[in-house]
Design an enzyme around this catalytic site. Structure first.
Site: not given
Ligand code: NI
Length: 181
Positions: A46, A51, A91-92, A133-134, A137
């Site tokens: 995701g 991000q 998380c990226l 989660h997204e 962000h």
């Molecule tokens: Ni994330």
């Protein structure tokens, strides 16, 4: 398509609140395609536009192993939440860190697709967690915000150290079998 740079904690740009998408145009299409390519390459399941430093309410998710089920979520709104689920998240923007977060187990979501069409559906399991989660962000929130101050500070220091080491070494594998978003 082009790869975009993924911002990493504690970059203050990750704290920006994203604006709604109003124009469903070619530029939005380019952003979505770039986000998908960036997510697949990371690799992750995701990615929120926040991000990659684009502060629009755009999310891409793909839980498939074959990278062939892209789910594009624009201007998402959670209509109802049900239950409680605690699971390990990554998380990226917080590379190679995984910890437990409590989320709603089931959500009813309203969103627009890349053409501006509105949809509504129920999600549970990994998809429900990933959407929540997204969506965090898009509000400038990260999963590490749910952890203790002490843990978050330890993570910040570790990432700082990793970034310094990365300059001299090959990139880390991305957490092995664990998946980040
Ligand atoms: Ni994330």
């Amino acid at each position: 398509m082009a790869l975009r740079t993924i911002l990493e904690f504690p970059d203050p740009r990750l704290r920006t609140r994203a604006r709604p998408v109003r124009q469903f145009d070619a530029e939005l299409g380019v952003l979505i395609d770039d986000m998908l390519e960036t997510m697949y390459q990371a690799p992750g399941i995701g990615l929120a536009a926040s991000q990659v430093d684009v502060h629009l309410r755009v999310i891409v998710i793909d839980l498939s192993d074959g990278h062939d089920q892209p789910f594009v979520v624009i201007n998402p709104e959670i209509l109802t939440r049900e239950g409680d689920a605690k699971g390990e998240e990554g998380c990226l923007s917080v590379p190679n860190i995984f910890d437990e977060v409590r989320r709603a187990a089931k959500i009813r979501l309203r969103w627009q697709d890349r053409n501006g069409e509105t949809h509504e559906a129920d999600f549970e399991g990994m998809m429900a967690v990933c959407v929540q989660h997204e969506m965090d962000h898009l509000e400038g929130k990260l999963f590490v915000d749910y952890l203790s101050d002490l843990k978050r500070e330890r993570i910040r220091k570790k990432l700082d150290k990793d970034r310094k080491e990365r300059a001299a070494r090959a990139p880390a594998s991305g957490g092995g079998a664990r998946r980040a978003y």
